[in-house]
Write a protein that holds these residues in place. Structure first.
Motif, mmCIF file in Angstrom:
data_model
loop_
_atom_site.group_PDB
_atom_site.id
_atom_site.type_symbol
_atom_site.label_atom_id
_atom_site.label_comp_id
_atom_site.label_asym_id
_atom_site.label_seq_id
_atom_site.Cartn_x
_atom_site.Cartn_y
_atom_site.Cartn_z
ATOM 1 N N TYR A 223 11.571 -0.671 -16.536
ATOM 2 C CA TYR A 223 11.477 -0.443 -15.093
ATOM 3 C C TYR A 223 12.092 -1.618 -14.330
ATOM 4 C CZ TYR A 223 8.266 3.530 -15.635
ATOM 5 O OH TYR A 223 7.707 4.735 -15.948
ATOM 6 N N SER A 224 12.878 -1.296 -13.321
ATOM 7 C CA SER A 224 13.415 -2.336 -12.452
ATOM 8 C C SER A 224 12.353 -2.746 -11.437
ATOM 9 C CB SER A 224 14.658 -1.830 -11.715
ATOM 10 O OG SER A 224 14.327 -0.767 -10.835
ATOM 11 N N LEU A 225 12.563 -3.873 -10.793
ATOM 12 C CA LEU A 225 11.574 -4.395 -9.850
ATOM 13 C C LEU A 225 11.356 -3.433 -8.685
ATOM 14 C CD1 LEU A 225 9.778 -6.754 -8.898
ATOM 15 C CD2 LEU A 225 11.777 -7.662 -7.715
ATOM 16 N N GLN A 226 12.455 -2.923 -8.116
ATOM 17 C CA GLN A 226 12.322 -2.050 -6.950
ATOM 18 C C GLN A 226 11.577 -0.763 -7.299
ATOM 19 O OE1 GLN A 226 13.014 -3.182 -4.103
ATOM 20 N NE2 GLN A 226 14.226 -4.961 -4.643
ATOM 21 N N TYR A 227 11.842 -0.225 -8.479
ATOM 22 C CA TYR A 227 11.147 0.995 -8.879
ATOM 23 C C TYR A 227 9.664 0.722 -9.112
ATOM 24 C CZ TYR A 227 9.734 5.119 -11.507
ATOM 25 O OH TYR A 227 9.081 6.252 -11.936
ATOM 26 N N LEU A 228 9.354 -0.416 -9.724
ATOM 27 C CA LEU A 228 7.956 -0.768 -9.976
ATOM 28 C C LEU A 228 7.204 -0.925 -8.658
ATOM 29 C CD1 LEU A 228 5.776 -1.550 -12.054
ATOM 30 C CD2 LEU A 228 6.528 -3.919 -11.789
ATOM 31 N N LEU A 229 7.818 -1.616 -7.698
ATOM 32 C CA LEU A 229 7.174 -1.786 -6.401
ATOM 33 C C LEU A 229 7.024 -0.446 -5.686
ATOM 34 C CD1 LEU A 229 8.933 -5.051 -5.143
ATOM 35 C CD2 LEU A 229 6.675 -4.815 -6.182
ATOM 36 N N ASN A 230 8.040 0.391 -5.794
ATOM 37 C CA ASN A 230 7.963 1.722 -5.187
ATOM 38 C C ASN A 230 6.844 2.546 -5.807
ATOM 39 O OD1 ASN A 230 9.178 3.918 -3.483
ATOM 40 N ND2 ASN A 230 9.505 4.846 -5.483
ATOM 41 N N LYS A 231 6.670 2.402 -7.108
ATOM 42 C CA LYS A 231 5.599 3.129 -7.799
ATOM 43 C C LYS A 231 4.227 2.636 -7.345
ATOM 44 C CE LYS A 231 4.719 4.988 -12.391
ATOM 45 N NZ LYS A 231 4.991 4.869 -13.840
ATOM 46 N N ILE A 232 4.085 1.332 -7.162
ATOM 47 C CA ILE A 232 2.825 0.779 -6.662
ATOM 48 C C ILE A 232 2.529 1.327 -5.268
ATOM 49 C CG2 ILE A 232 1.668 -1.341 -5.934
ATOM 50 C CD1 ILE A 232 3.193 -2.799 -8.163
ATOM 51 N N LEU A 233 3.570 1.373 -4.425
ATOM 52 C CA LEU A 233 3.399 1.899 -3.066
ATOM 53 C C LEU A 233 2.963 3.359 -3.086
ATOM 54 C CD1 LEU A 233 3.646 1.524 -0.019
ATOM 55 C CD2 LEU A 233 6.071 2.096 -0.217
ATOM 56 N N LEU A 234 3.568 4.154 -3.961
ATOM 57 C CA LEU A 234 3.186 5.566 -4.068
ATOM 58 C C LEU A 234 1.743 5.712 -4.539
ATOM 59 C CD1 LEU A 234 6.422 7.114 -5.636
ATOM 60 C CD2 LEU A 234 5.625 7.299 -3.270
ATOM 61 N N ASN A 235 1.307 4.838 -5.438
ATOM 62 C CA ASN A 235 -0.086 4.884 -5.901
ATOM 63 C C ASN A 235 -1.051 4.576 -4.753
ATOM 64 O OD1 ASN A 235 0.705 5.483 -8.507
ATOM 65 N ND2 ASN A 235 0.682 3.361 -9.198
ATOM 66 N N ILE A 236 -0.670 3.601 -3.924
ATOM 67 C CA ILE A 236 -1.511 3.263 -2.774
ATOM 68 C C ILE A 236 -1.583 4.432 -1.799
ATOM 69 C CG2 ILE A 236 -1.680 1.750 -0.751
ATOM 70 C CD1 ILE A 236 -0.465 -0.468 -2.458
ATOM 71 N N GLN A 237 -0.440 5.079 -1.557
ATOM 72 C CA GLN A 237 -0.418 6.229 -0.656
ATOM 73 C C GLN A 237 -1.273 7.373 -1.213
ATOM 74 O OE1 GLN A 237 3.766 7.034 -0.235
ATOM 75 N NE2 GLN A 237 4.036 5.517 1.391
ATOM 76 N N PHE A 238 -1.213 7.565 -2.523
ATOM 77 C CA PHE A 238 -2.024 8.621 -3.143
ATOM 78 C C PHE A 238 -3.511 8.351 -2.940
ATOM 79 C CE2 PHE A 238 -4.462 10.150 -6.799
ATOM 80 C CZ PHE A 238 -4.181 11.505 -6.753
ATOM 81 N N LEU A 239 -3.918 7.092 -3.141
ATOM 82 C CA LEU A 239 -5.328 6.756 -2.946
ATOM 83 C C LEU A 239 -5.732 6.931 -1.486
ATOM 84 C CD1 LEU A 239 -5.619 3.581 -5.204
ATOM 85 C CD2 LEU A 239 -6.560 5.847 -5.656
ATOM 86 N N SER A 240 -4.813 6.596 -0.574
ATOM 87 C CA SER A 240 -5.125 6.739 0.850
ATOM 88 C C SER A 240 -5.316 8.203 1.235
ATOM 89 C CB SER A 240 -3.988 6.138 1.695
ATOM 90 O OG SER A 240 -3.824 4.776 1.416
ATOM 91 N N GLN A 241 -4.483 9.070 0.693
ATOM 92 C CA GLN A 241 -4.548 10.499 1.028
ATOM 93 C C GLN A 241 -5.719 11.204 0.352
ATOM 94 O OE1 GLN A 241 -0.697 11.904 -0.131
ATOM 95 N NE2 GLN A 241 0.367 10.825 1.530
ATOM 96 N N ASN A 242 -6.290 10.591 -0.665
ATOM 97 C CA ASN A 242 -7.400 11.202 -1.386
ATOM 98 C C ASN A 242 -8.668 10.362 -1.270
ATOM 99 O OD1 ASN A 242 -6.134 13.591 -3.158
ATOM 100 N ND2 ASN A 242 -4.688 11.885 -3.102
ATOM 101 N N SER A 243 -8.799 9.662 -0.169
ATOM 102 C CA SER A 243 -9.934 8.758 0.012
ATOM 103 C C SER A 243 -11.247 9.488 0.272
ATOM 104 C CB SER A 243 -9.658 7.797 1.174
ATOM 105 O OG SER A 243 -9.405 8.523 2.365
#
Length: 294
Positions: A223-243
């Motif tokens: 995984y490249s750095l940008q993809y890893l950071l993007n994946k972390i961001l998507l995980n945060i958004q998922f948790l926010s939408q399913n809070s």
């Protein structure tokens, strides 16, 4: 003389304001990234946070080896891709810049054609997974879509055609120099501005690329750095939408969501900012000279 001094100071003021408009947002992003999440929620963004907190960076570096490995992958593909891409671009641009090259017009048309049309995403994917088995390899982050760009070839070709005197090449021929010697010992040293310009574009392209990781990789070690950071961001958004879920709400209560976004931006842009001073000397000259029609 007085009017010239006023103009001189006015230009300095204008450039100072432009510099501030580019630097201040970066400073604000950094200050937000080290601000306590509760303070951000209550008071919004500020250059002078009331409470300093490094929770966002602690969260991102919970698995520090993953971030470090992603940094290593990104640095590797950026260095290798930029160097190889520059060489391939120059090797293609130089022949089509020569007036005595018999296939000049045909090859130039082929390069230009690739800027207008492509086969689409599915054929592109199949070429690099079936015909050329690059899936889950480091080369899948270097070759597809980034290694050779038709626009860069045409910029470099125009630079060679307009800035390398033909008399120098003819003199080298008369002295018995071969084509390869002329290219590596004469043409490339005289082409530093355009090489630096295209090199900067290549560097930014590789450093900011996340799409190739998304399409070609299932193995997390590449995984490249940008993809890893993007994946972390998507995980945060998922948790926010399913809070609404009890477990998710408990996690979100302790997760620095807003500051994490800013910390990700700082981590992502940090090293690439250091590359600009090395390219700045040649950037404008290479871009403007190479953009002249030939």
């Amino acid at each position: 003389m007085a009017s010239q001094n006023k103009t001189h100071w006015l230009l300095h003021l204008v450039f100072l304001l432009i510099a501030c408009t580019t630097i201040l947002p970066i400073i604000l992003v950094f200050m937000v990234s080290v601000t306590d999440e509760t303070t951000i929620t209550q008071n919004g963004y500020s250059f002078f946070p009331q409470k300093i907190s490094f929770e966002a960076y602690k969260y991102l570096f919970l698995d520090s080896m993953t971030i470090i490995r992603a940094y290593g992958v990104t640095i590797l593909i950026t260095v290798v891709g930029t160097i190889v891409g520059l060489m391939l671009t120059a090797l293609l641009a130089y022949p089509i810049s020569r007036r005595d090259f018999p296939y000049k017009n045909m090859l130039t048309f082929f390069v230009f054609f690739t800027m207008l049309f492509n086969g689409g995403l599915v054929p592109w994917y199949l070429v690099f997974t079936k015909l050329i088995p690059l899936k889950d390899t480091i080369w899948s982050l270097i070759i597809p879509g980034l290694l050779l760009n038709g626009f860069f070839v045409l910029i470099m070709r125009t630079f060679f055609a307009t800035s390398i005197p033909m008399a120098i090449i003819e003199s080298a021929y008369m002295d018995g120099a071969s084509e390869s010697r002329i290219f590596f010992r004469i043409v490339l040293p005289l082409s530093t501005p355009v090489l630096a310009t295209i090199g900067l574009f290549n560097t930014l392209g590789y450093w900011n690329d996340w799409f190739n990781s998304l399409v070609f990789l299932t193995d997390s070690k590449y995984y490249s750095l940008q993809y890893l950071l993007n994946k972390i961001l998507l995980n945060i958004q998922f948790l926010s939408q399913n809070s609404r879920n009890t477990n998710a709400s408990q996690i979100m209560a302790t997760l620095p969501t807003e500051t994490v976004r800013m910390a990700m931006a700082i981590i992502g842009i940090g090293p690439i900012v250091l590359a600009y001073p090395f390219f700045q000397k040649y950037f404008v000259k290479g871009l403007t000279v190479g953009a002249v029609k030939g």
